[in-house]
Design an enzyme around this catalytic site. Structure first.
Site, PDB file in Angstrom:
ATOM      1  N   LYS A  68       0.839  -1.216   0.000  1.00  0.00           N
ATOM      2  CA  LYS A  68       0.000   0.000   0.000  1.00  0.00           C
ATOM      3  C   LYS A  68       0.869   1.261   0.000  1.00  0.00           C
ATOM      4  O   LYS A  68       0.711   2.148  -0.828  1.00  0.00           O
ATOM      5  CB  LYS A  68      -0.930   0.016   1.229  1.00  0.00           C
ATOM      6  CG  LYS A  68      -1.853  -1.188   1.320  1.00  0.00           C
ATOM      7  CD  LYS A  68      -2.794  -1.093   2.504  1.00  0.00           C
ATOM      8  CE  LYS A  68      -2.140  -1.236   3.866  1.00  0.00           C
ATOM      9  NZ  LYS A  68      -1.527  -2.569   4.127  1.00  0.00           N
ATOM     10  N   ARG A 100      11.568  -5.273   5.357  1.00  0.00           N
ATOM     11  CA  ARG A 100      11.278  -3.844   5.130  1.00  0.00           C
ATOM     12  C   ARG A 100      12.147  -2.951   6.013  1.00  0.00           C
ATOM     13  O   ARG A 100      12.384  -3.221   7.182  1.00  0.00           O
ATOM     14  CB  ARG A 100       9.811  -3.550   5.443  1.00  0.00           C
ATOM     15  CG  ARG A 100       9.533  -2.039   5.408  1.00  0.00           C
ATOM     16  CD  ARG A 100       8.100  -1.647   5.498  1.00  0.00           C
ATOM     17  NE  ARG A 100       7.319  -2.412   6.437  1.00  0.00           N
ATOM     18  CZ  ARG A 100       5.997  -2.458   6.404  1.00  0.00           C
ATOM     19  NH1 ARG A 100       5.336  -1.792   5.484  1.00  0.00           N
ATOM     20  NH2 ARG A 100       5.345  -3.165   7.290  1.00  0.00           N
ATOM     21  N   ARG A 138     -10.667   0.291   7.993  1.00  0.00           N
ATOM     22  CA  ARG A 138     -10.251  -1.107   8.112  1.00  0.00           C
ATOM     23  C   ARG A 138     -11.322  -1.965   8.753  1.00  0.00           C
ATOM     24  O   ARG A 138     -11.101  -3.142   9.003  1.00  0.00           O
ATOM     25  CB  ARG A 138      -9.013  -1.204   9.008  1.00  0.00           C
ATOM     26  CG  ARG A 138      -7.757  -1.231   8.193  1.00  0.00           C
ATOM     27  CD  ARG A 138      -6.577  -1.387   9.112  1.00  0.00           C
ATOM     28  NE  ARG A 138      -5.554  -0.517   8.602  1.00  0.00           N
ATOM     29  CZ  ARG A 138      -4.314  -0.881   8.387  1.00  0.00           C
ATOM     30  NH1 ARG A 138      -3.921  -2.089   8.661  1.00  0.00           N
ATOM     31  NH2 ARG A 138      -3.448  -0.032   7.905  1.00  0.00           N
ATOM     32  N   ARG A 143      -1.154  -9.467  12.694  1.00  0.00           N
ATOM     33  CA  ARG A 143      -1.721  -8.393  11.858  1.00  0.00           C
ATOM     34  C   ARG A 143      -2.515  -8.988  10.695  1.00  0.00           C
ATOM     35  O   ARG A 143      -3.556  -8.456  10.305  1.00  0.00           O
ATOM     36  CB  ARG A 143      -0.581  -7.497  11.335  1.00  0.00           C
ATOM     37  CG  ARG A 143      -0.047  -6.549  12.408  1.00  0.00           C
ATOM     38  CD  ARG A 143       1.351  -6.050  12.111  1.00  0.00           C
ATOM     39  NE  ARG A 143       1.480  -5.287  10.907  1.00  0.00           N
ATOM     40  CZ  ARG A 143       2.659  -5.020  10.320  1.00  0.00           C
ATOM     41  NH1 ARG A 143       3.787  -5.478  10.839  1.00  0.00           N
ATOM     42  NH2 ARG A 143       2.703  -4.302   9.229  1.00  0.00           N
ATOM     43  N   ARG A 179      10.439  -0.984  11.627  1.00  0.00           N
ATOM     44  CA  ARG A 179       9.256  -0.715  12.448  1.00  0.00           C
ATOM     45  C   ARG A 179       9.152  -1.712  13.596  1.00  0.00           C
ATOM     46  O   ARG A 179       9.501  -2.868  13.447  1.00  0.00           O
ATOM     47  CB  ARG A 179       8.003  -0.816  11.577  1.00  0.00           C
ATOM     48  CG  ARG A 179       7.572   0.526  11.043  1.00  0.00           C
ATOM     49  CD  ARG A 179       6.507   0.417   9.996  1.00  0.00           C
ATOM     50  NE  ARG A 179       5.385  -0.443  10.339  1.00  0.00           N
ATOM     51  CZ  ARG A 179       4.320  -0.575   9.558  1.00  0.00           C
ATOM     52  NH1 ARG A 179       4.250   0.110   8.417  1.00  0.00           N
ATOM     53  NH2 ARG A 179       3.326  -1.374   9.895  1.00  0.00           N
TER      54      ARG A 179
HETATM   55  P1  AP5 Z   1       4.727  -1.470   1.976  1.00  0.00           P
HETATM   56  O1  AP5 Z   1       4.435  -0.666   0.773  1.00  0.00           O
HETATM   57  O2  AP5 Z   1       5.375  -0.790   3.132  1.00  0.00           O
HETATM   58  O3  AP5 Z   1       3.422  -2.269   2.426  1.00  0.00           O
HETATM   59  P2  AP5 Z   1       2.118  -1.777   3.198  1.00  0.00           P
HETATM   60  O4  AP5 Z   1       0.956  -2.491   2.595  1.00  0.00           O
HETATM   61  O5  AP5 Z   1       2.069  -0.298   3.282  1.00  0.00           O
HETATM   62  O6  AP5 Z   1       2.428  -2.440   4.593  1.00  0.00           O
HETATM   63  P3  AP5 Z   1       2.157  -1.988   6.075  1.00  0.00           P
HETATM   64  O7  AP5 Z   1       2.884  -2.979   6.926  1.00  0.00           O
HETATM   65  O8  AP5 Z   1       2.473  -0.553   6.295  1.00  0.00           O
HETATM   66  O9  AP5 Z   1       0.632  -2.228   6.217  1.00  0.00           O
HETATM   67  P4  AP5 Z   1      -0.105  -2.420   7.535  1.00  0.00           P
HETATM   68  O10 AP5 Z   1      -1.509  -2.272   7.091  1.00  0.00           O
HETATM   69  O11 AP5 Z   1       0.201  -3.652   8.269  1.00  0.00           O
HETATM   70  O12 AP5 Z   1       0.488  -1.298   8.470  1.00  0.00           O
HETATM   71  P5  AP5 Z   1      -0.001   0.152   8.868  1.00  0.00           P
HETATM   72  O13 AP5 Z   1       1.190   0.970   9.068  1.00  0.00           O
HETATM   73  O14 AP5 Z   1      -1.035   0.634   7.947  1.00  0.00           O
HETATM   74  O15 AP5 Z   1       5.620  -2.695   1.496  1.00  0.00           O
HETATM   75  C1  AP5 Z   1       6.113  -3.628   2.438  1.00  0.00           C
HETATM   76  C2  AP5 Z   1       7.520  -4.101   2.000  1.00  0.00           C
HETATM   77  O16 AP5 Z   1       7.413  -4.804   0.768  1.00  0.00           O
HETATM   78  C3  AP5 Z   1       8.498  -2.957   1.743  1.00  0.00           C
HETATM   79  O17 AP5 Z   1       9.756  -3.350   2.156  1.00  0.00           O
HETATM   80  C4  AP5 Z   1       8.464  -2.755   0.210  1.00  0.00           C
HETATM   81  O18 AP5 Z   1       9.711  -2.292  -0.288  1.00  0.00           O
HETATM   82  C5  AP5 Z   1       8.163  -4.171  -0.265  1.00  0.00           C
HETATM   83  N1  AP5 Z   1       7.355  -4.183  -1.472  1.00  0.00           N
HETATM   84  C6  AP5 Z   1       6.275  -3.417  -1.758  1.00  0.00           C
HETATM   85  N2  AP5 Z   1       5.767  -3.738  -2.956  1.00  0.00           N
HETATM   86  C7  AP5 Z   1       6.541  -4.741  -3.435  1.00  0.00           C
HETATM   87  C8  AP5 Z   1       6.518  -5.498  -4.643  1.00  0.00           C
HETATM   88  N3  AP5 Z   1       5.578  -5.307  -5.595  1.00  0.00           N
HETATM   89  N4  AP5 Z   1       7.480  -6.448  -4.815  1.00  0.00           N
HETATM   90  C9  AP5 Z   1       8.421  -6.674  -3.854  1.00  0.00           C
HETATM   91  N5  AP5 Z   1       8.498  -5.970  -2.708  1.00  0.00           N
HETATM   92  C10 AP5 Z   1       7.556  -5.022  -2.491  1.00  0.00           C
HETATM   93  O19 AP5 Z   1      -0.686  -0.136  10.264  1.00  0.00           O
HETATM   94  C11 AP5 Z   1       0.093  -0.529  11.356  1.00  0.00           C
HETATM   95  C12 AP5 Z   1      -0.805  -0.765  12.567  1.00  0.00           C
HETATM   96  O20 AP5 Z   1      -1.496   0.456  12.902  1.00  0.00           O
HETATM   97  C13 AP5 Z   1      -1.917  -1.794  12.372  1.00  0.00           C
HETATM   98  O21 AP5 Z   1      -1.453  -3.108  12.614  1.00  0.00           O
HETATM   99  C14 AP5 Z   1      -2.940  -1.331  13.398  1.00  0.00           C
HETATM  100  O22 AP5 Z   1      -2.568  -1.743  14.697  1.00  0.00           O
HETATM  101  C15 AP5 Z   1      -2.821   0.181  13.335  1.00  0.00           C
HETATM  102  N6  AP5 Z   1      -3.766   0.747  12.354  1.00  0.00           N
HETATM  103  C16 AP5 Z   1      -3.477   1.221  11.110  1.00  0.00           C
HETATM  104  N7  AP5 Z   1      -4.605   1.641  10.481  1.00  0.00           N
HETATM  105  C17 AP5 Z   1      -5.619   1.420  11.360  1.00  0.00           C
HETATM  106  C18 AP5 Z   1      -7.018   1.611  11.303  1.00  0.00           C
HETATM  107  N8  AP5 Z   1      -7.647   2.084  10.211  1.00  0.00           N
HETATM  108  N9  AP5 Z   1      -7.769   1.275  12.378  1.00  0.00           N
HETATM  109  C19 AP5 Z   1      -7.198   0.765  13.500  1.00  0.00           C
HETATM  110  N10 AP5 Z   1      -5.856   0.545  13.619  1.00  0.00           N
HETATM  111  C20 AP5 Z   1      -5.090   0.866  12.561  1.00  0.00           C
END
Ligand code: AP5
Length: 295
Positions: free
Chosen positions: A91, A202, A167, A242, A231
């Protein structure tokens, strides 16, 4: 993309009585919708009082011609995008590319929460407890935080890109209550076995905010490599939790956004995934522009 949108804007402008708007001027006025073209802050003027034969004082106030309204509507209604997917489905990586090409305001729920943690606020402290367990942070913290960011003038003017929000059913309903809906809901689909590897490898650059992966997108040089951070929730154990949370909640969103959902396979190279995302966004934008231009 720009050419078909420009054509739509030109078609709207073409039916105006004197003086007609040139395509170029219409596009410039809607500059924020056409990345790369300058946004104009000048007000729209569709009629010259002198050419129309009346002085400004004697001319009756009148509503804008139909096509003129259409052009105004284009300016007032930028693209609204939601992007969802499992942890590490890409994402954030895709959002960087979308932001650069479409000029949308990127609002990541995870980033907003990490900023609260870094600032040491009460909300941040509470949020971290849930994030460490791979659970969703309670709505009373997240809902207002995202809503406030979404309603800021920049997001309203340039359009927005909501990353990782909503979410859950309750978060989506909170937006529905405010009449906030996306033009398109992108769901990135990546097999679980790839996600763990992506999470563990990552790394983030605290200086530029750029996302790296030790294997798939390694840092460009030693200097960057030496400052990369990881992270606190990017461990194999936590990503499994997660993932569970993701699967428990994602279905409930599908029913709310089923008319605008586009599923994209996210297990290809970053640029290949973006090519698919880009096609969908262009098509959404074309539809939107076409609809208002023919209104
Ligand atoms: P990356 O682009 O960073 O992936 P991402 O989908 O953004 O992953 P996140 O881990 O950030 O998603 P998440 O939903 O778990 O975490 P968030 O911070 O939102 O890519 C990941 C890796 O893969 C990178 O190293 C990249 O280089 C690589 N990559 C990308 N594309 C690739 C490809 N095509 N090929 C190869 N490699 C690739 O949330 C964290 C926490 O916050 C949650 O667990 C929750 O506790 C809380 N939270 C967040 N939003 C909410 C909400 N709406 N409500 C309640 N709690 C929430």
């Amino acid at each position: 993309m720009a050419s078909s949108m420009a054509a739509a804007a030109a078609a709207a402008a073409a039916s105006l009585s004197p003086p007609p708007l040139s395509t170029e001027r219409s596009v410039a006025r809607c500059g924020h919708l056409f990345p790369g073209s300058p946004a104009s802050s000048r007000p729209l003027r569709f009629h010259s009082a002198r050419r129309g034969g009346l002085s400004p004082a004697t001319r009756k106030p009148r509503s804008l011609p139909r096509a003129a309204k259409a052009v105004v509507a284009v300016k007032a209604d930028p693209l609204k995008v939601m992007i969802a997917g499992a942890p590490a489905s890409g994402k954030g990586t895709q959002c960087e590319l979308i932001k650069t090409k479409y000029g949308l305001v990127h609002i990541s729920a995870g980033d907003l929460l990490r900023a609260e943690i870094a600032a040491g606020t009460e909300n941040g402290k509470r949020a971290k407890e849930f994030m460490e367990k791979g659970q969703l942070v309670p709505d009373e913290i997240v809902v207002n935080m995202v809503k406030e960011r979404l309603l800021q003038p920049d997001a309203q003017e340039k359009g927005w890109l909501l990353d990782g929000y909503p979410r859950s059913y309750s978060q989506a309903m909170a937006l529905e209550t405010l009449g906030i809906r996306p033009d398109i809901f992108i769901l990135l689909d990546v097999p679980d076995e790839l996600l763990v590897e992506r999470v563990v490898g990552r790394r983030l650059d605290p200086v530029t905010g750029k996302i790296y992966h030790l294997k798939y997108s390694p840092p460009e040089n030693e200097e960057i490599a030496s400052r990369l951070t990881q992270r606190f929730d990017d461990t194999e154990e936590k990503v499994k939790l997660r993932l569970q949370t993701h699967y428990q909640n994602v279905e409930s969103l599908l029913s709310i956004y089923d008319d605008v959902i586009v599923k994209i396979k996210g297990d290809a190279l970053v640029d290949e995934v973006f090519a698919q995302v880009d096609r969908q966004l262009t098509s959404s934008l074309d539809k939107k522009t076409g609809m208002v231009a023919s209104a």
